[in-house]
Design a protein around this motif. Structure first.
Motif, mmCIF file in Angstrom:
data_model
loop_
_atom_site.group_PDB
_atom_site.id
_atom_site.type_symbol
_atom_site.label_atom_id
_atom_site.label_comp_id
_atom_site.label_asym_id
_atom_site.label_seq_id
_atom_site.Cartn_x
_atom_site.Cartn_y
_atom_site.Cartn_z
ATOM 1 N N ILE A 1 0.847 -1.199 0.000
ATOM 2 C CA ILE A 1 0.000 0.000 0.000
ATOM 3 C C ILE A 1 0.873 1.237 0.000
ATOM 4 O O ILE A 1 0.615 2.202 -0.740
ATOM 5 N N VAL A 2 1.947 1.253 0.818
ATOM 6 C CA VAL A 2 2.828 2.414 0.871
ATOM 7 C C VAL A 2 3.511 2.587 -0.479
ATOM 8 O O VAL A 2 3.635 3.708 -1.018
ATOM 9 N N ALA A 3 3.958 1.473 -1.073
ATOM 10 C CA ALA A 3 4.634 1.547 -2.370
ATOM 11 C C ALA A 3 3.655 2.070 -3.435
ATOM 12 O O ALA A 3 4.018 2.888 -4.297
ATOM 13 N N PHE A 4 2.418 1.610 -3.339
ATOM 14 C CA PHE A 4 1.414 2.071 -4.296
ATOM 15 C C PHE A 4 1.144 3.562 -4.130
ATOM 16 O O PHE A 4 1.059 4.294 -5.117
ATOM 17 N N LEU A 5 1.065 4.038 -2.876
ATOM 18 C CA LEU A 5 0.820 5.468 -2.632
ATOM 19 C C LEU A 5 2.004 6.302 -3.090
ATOM 20 O O LEU A 5 1.819 7.382 -3.678
ATOM 21 N N ILE A 6 3.229 5.817 -2.856
ATOM 22 C CA ILE A 6 4.415 6.569 -3.302
ATOM 23 C C ILE A 6 4.435 6.600 -4.825
ATOM 24 O O ILE A 6 4.695 7.650 -5.443
ATOM 25 N N LEU A 7 4.120 5.472 -5.452
ATOM 26 C CA LEU A 7 4.092 5.414 -6.914
ATOM 27 C C LEU A 7 2.995 6.335 -7.456
ATOM 28 O O LEU A 7 3.210 7.070 -8.427
ATOM 29 N N TYR A 8 1.831 6.324 -6.819
ATOM 30 C CA TYR A 8 0.739 7.196 -7.241
ATOM 31 C C TYR A 8 1.141 8.646 -7.104
ATOM 32 O O TYR A 8 0.905 9.461 -7.990
ATOM 33 N N TRP A 9 1.768 8.997 -5.966
ATOM 34 C CA TRP A 9 2.201 10.382 -5.762
ATOM 35 C C TRP A 9 3.230 10.769 -6.791
ATOM 36 O O TRP A 9 3.186 11.853 -7.365
ATOM 37 N N ALA A 10 4.196 9.907 -7.090
ATOM 38 C CA ALA A 10 5.258 10.199 -8.057
ATOM 39 C C ALA A 10 4.662 10.327 -9.458
ATOM 40 O O ALA A 10 5.016 11.239 -10.228
ATOM 41 N N LEU A 11 3.785 9.413 -9.780
ATOM 42 C CA LEU A 11 3.147 9.506 -11.100
ATOM 43 C C LEU A 11 2.291 10.772 -11.204
ATOM 44 O O LEU A 11 2.269 11.427 -12.244
ATOM 45 N N ASN A 12 1.593 11.091 -10.143
ATOM 46 C CA ASN A 12 0.751 12.283 -10.121
ATOM 47 C C ASN A 12 1.602 13.528 -10.270
ATOM 48 O O ASN A 12 1.231 14.467 -10.977
ATOM 49 N N LYS A 13 2.754 13.570 -9.632
ATOM 50 C CA LYS A 13 3.606 14.743 -9.671
ATOM 51 C C LYS A 13 4.349 14.842 -10.987
ATOM 52 O O LYS A 13 4.408 15.912 -11.588
ATOM 53 N N TRP A 14 4.954 13.789 -11.461
ATOM 54 C CA TRP A 14 5.806 13.888 -12.641
ATOM 55 C C TRP A 14 5.195 13.327 -13.908
ATOM 56 O O TRP A 14 5.597 13.696 -15.002
#
Length: 160
Positions: free
Chosen positions: A12-25
């Protein structure tokens, strides 16, 4: 398979970090590009609509100008017909007037020559009458001789 909560939390944490990174960049620039593309398409559609309206207005103006040119051409043709008819009538009228004037002049000349001829004839007849009378007086002739003298003078006048 067993359920391990740490793996689930890490996932879940990896998914949220990936979502945040994808959302940002990734998603931000991708959505920005898509929004710019949407705006460009809207502008092009508005521009095309504006161009279509301008073309319709221009076509309406050209049609109106063409109709007006046709009306002006028709008016010019009608004016030319009217003018030519009037000129033809004027020419015919002036020719009639000139013919009447020439006819009147010819009639006056004929009348004048007729009067001159009558005056000359009267003068000659008067002279002949005087000559006949003097011949008759000179010769006391009978009626038959008198008739012969008159006929002879008439022949002389006819030959002149």
């Amino acid at each position: 398979m067993s359920f391990e909560p740490t793996n689930t939390i890490i996932t879940i944490v990896a998914f949220l970090i990936l979502y945040w990174a994808l959302n940002k960049w990734a998603f931000g620039p991708l959505f920005g590009i898509m929004e710019k593309r949407r705006q460009l398409i809207l502008e092009q559609m508005n521009s095309a609509e504006s161009s279509r309206k301008q073309a319709e207005a221009s076509m309406a103006e050209q049609k109106a100008a063409l109709d007006q040119a046709r009306q002006e051409a028709y008016a010019i043709l009608e004016q030319a017909r009217t003018t030519s008819t009037k000129q033809a009538d004027d020419i015919v009228q002036s020719a009639k007037t000139e013919a009447d004037r020439l006819k009147d002049n010819a009639l006056k000349d004929i009348e004048s020559e007729k009067n001159k001829a009558i005056a000359a004839l009267r003068s000659e007849v008067g002279g002949i009458s005087v000559q006949i009378a003097s011949k008759i007086i000179e010769k006391q002739v009978d009626e038959k001789s008198q008739e012969q003298i008159v006929n002879q003078y008439l022949k002389e006048v006819g030959s002149k």
